[in-house]
Design a protein around this motif. Structure first.
Motif, short mmCIF file in Angstrom:
data_model
loop_
_atom_site.label_atom_id
_atom_site.label_comp_id
_atom_site.label_asym_id
_atom_site.label_seq_id
_atom_site.Cartn_x
_atom_site.Cartn_y
_atom_site.Cartn_z
N GLY A 85 48.69 33.20 54.58
CA GLY A 85 48.34 32.67 55.89
C GLY A 85 47.03 31.92 55.95
O GLY A 85 46.61 31.50 57.02
N THR A 86 46.38 31.72 54.81
CA THR A 86 45.09 31.05 54.79
C THR A 86 45.10 29.96 53.72
O THR A 86 45.42 30.24 52.56
N ALA A 87 44.73 28.77 54.10
CA ALA A 87 44.63 27.68 53.14
C ALA A 87 43.41 27.88 52.26
O ALA A 87 42.34 28.24 52.76
N PRO A 88 43.55 27.65 50.97
CA PRO A 88 42.40 27.82 50.08
C PRO A 88 41.38 26.69 50.28
O PRO A 88 41.75 25.53 50.35
N THR A 89 40.14 27.06 50.40
CA THR A 89 39.06 26.08 50.44
C THR A 89 38.16 26.37 49.25
O THR A 89 38.17 27.48 48.70
N VAL A 90 37.38 25.40 48.87
CA VAL A 90 36.49 25.59 47.72
C VAL A 90 35.52 26.74 47.99
O VAL A 90 35.31 27.61 47.13
N ALA A 91 34.94 26.77 49.18
CA ALA A 91 33.98 27.83 49.51
C ALA A 91 34.63 29.21 49.45
O ALA A 91 34.05 30.16 48.92
N LEU A 92 35.84 29.32 49.97
CA LEU A 92 36.53 30.61 49.96
C LEU A 92 36.91 31.02 48.53
O LEU A 92 36.79 32.19 48.16
N LEU A 93 37.36 30.07 47.72
CA LEU A 93 37.68 30.37 46.33
C LEU A 93 36.45 30.88 45.59
O LEU A 93 36.53 31.86 44.84
N HIS A 94 35.30 30.24 45.80
CA HIS A 94 34.06 30.69 45.15
C HIS A 94 33.69 32.10 45.60
O HIS A 94 33.31 32.94 44.78
N ARG A 95 33.76 32.34 46.88
CA ARG A 95 33.40 33.65 47.44
C ARG A 95 34.26 34.76 46.85
O ARG A 95 33.77 35.81 46.44
N LEU A 96 35.57 34.51 46.81
CA LEU A 96 36.48 35.53 46.30
C LEU A 96 36.37 35.68 44.79
O LEU A 96 36.48 36.79 44.26
N ALA A 97 36.15 34.59 44.08
CA ALA A 97 35.97 34.68 42.63
C ALA A 97 34.78 35.56 42.30
O ALA A 97 34.84 36.40 41.39
N ALA A 98 33.69 35.40 43.04
CA ALA A 98 32.51 36.24 42.80
C ALA A 98 32.84 37.71 43.07
O ALA A 98 32.45 38.59 42.30
N ALA A 99 33.56 37.98 44.15
CA ALA A 99 33.93 39.35 44.49
C ALA A 99 34.88 39.96 43.46
O ALA A 99 34.88 41.17 43.25
N LEU A 100 35.67 39.11 42.82
CA LEU A 100 36.65 39.57 41.84
C LEU A 100 36.13 39.50 40.40
O LEU A 100 36.88 39.75 39.46
N GLU A 101 34.85 39.12 40.26
CA GLU A 101 34.26 38.98 38.93
C GLU A 101 35.13 38.11 38.04
O GLU A 101 35.50 38.48 36.92
N ALA A 102 35.47 36.94 38.56
CA ALA A 102 36.41 36.06 37.87
C ALA A 102 36.04 34.61 38.11
O ALA A 102 35.21 34.28 38.95
N ASP A 103 36.69 33.76 37.33
CA ASP A 103 36.61 32.32 37.53
C ASP A 103 37.93 31.88 38.17
O ASP A 103 38.97 32.50 37.96
N VAL A 104 37.87 30.81 38.93
CA VAL A 104 39.08 30.26 39.55
C VAL A 104 39.65 29.22 38.61
O VAL A 104 38.92 28.37 38.10
N ARG A 105 40.94 29.27 38.39
CA ARG A 105 41.62 28.29 37.56
C ARG A 105 42.67 27.59 38.42
O ARG A 105 43.43 28.24 39.14
N LEU A 106 42.72 26.28 38.32
CA LEU A 106 43.68 25.49 39.08
C LEU A 106 44.42 24.55 38.13
O LEU A 106 43.83 24.03 37.19
N THR A 107 45.68 24.35 38.39
CA THR A 107 46.46 23.37 37.66
C THR A 107 47.02 22.38 38.66
O THR A 107 47.00 22.63 39.87
#
Length: 102
Positions: free
Chosen positions: A65-87
């Motif tokens: 229900g939420t469109a991914p934004t760059v800011a949100l991806l960064h925030r969640l990646a930090a919380a998940l101790e991960a990097d975001v990967r996109l194809t």
């Protein structure tokens, strides 16, 4: 009588419909978040605390229900101790969270 089979084919104009693309991206984003959260053994509440978000916000993302934004991806990646990967593409598997390299 010879056999004739038809199949459903998505019209090309629907394939590029911005609403459909946004929906597919939101679903891919939600699945990626859910997959990483579960892999870490985190509850929705624990992830919400880490990301400084509400449980409802996390659940909304996971449900597509939420469109991914760059800011949100960064925030969640930090919380998940991960990097975001996109194809390229907009379907499931086009976005994922990958654990930081050790």
């Amino acid at each position: 009588m010879s056999g004739y089979h038809t199949r459903w084919v998505r019209p090309s104009e629907q394939a590029e419909d911005p609403e459909r693309i946004a929906t597919r991206e939101a679903l891919a984003f939600g699945k990626a978040l859910y997959d990483r959260r579960v892999a870490l053994g985190l509850s929705v509440a624990e992830l919400a605390d880490r990301a400084m978000m509400t449980e409802d916000e996390i659940e909304c993302i996971e449900e597509g229900g939420t469109a991914p934004t760059v800011a949100l991806l960064h925030r969640l990646a930090a919380a998940l101790e991960a990097d975001v990967r996109l194809t390229s593409g907009h379907d499931l598997g086009s976005v994922w969270f990958e654990a930081h390299a050790a």
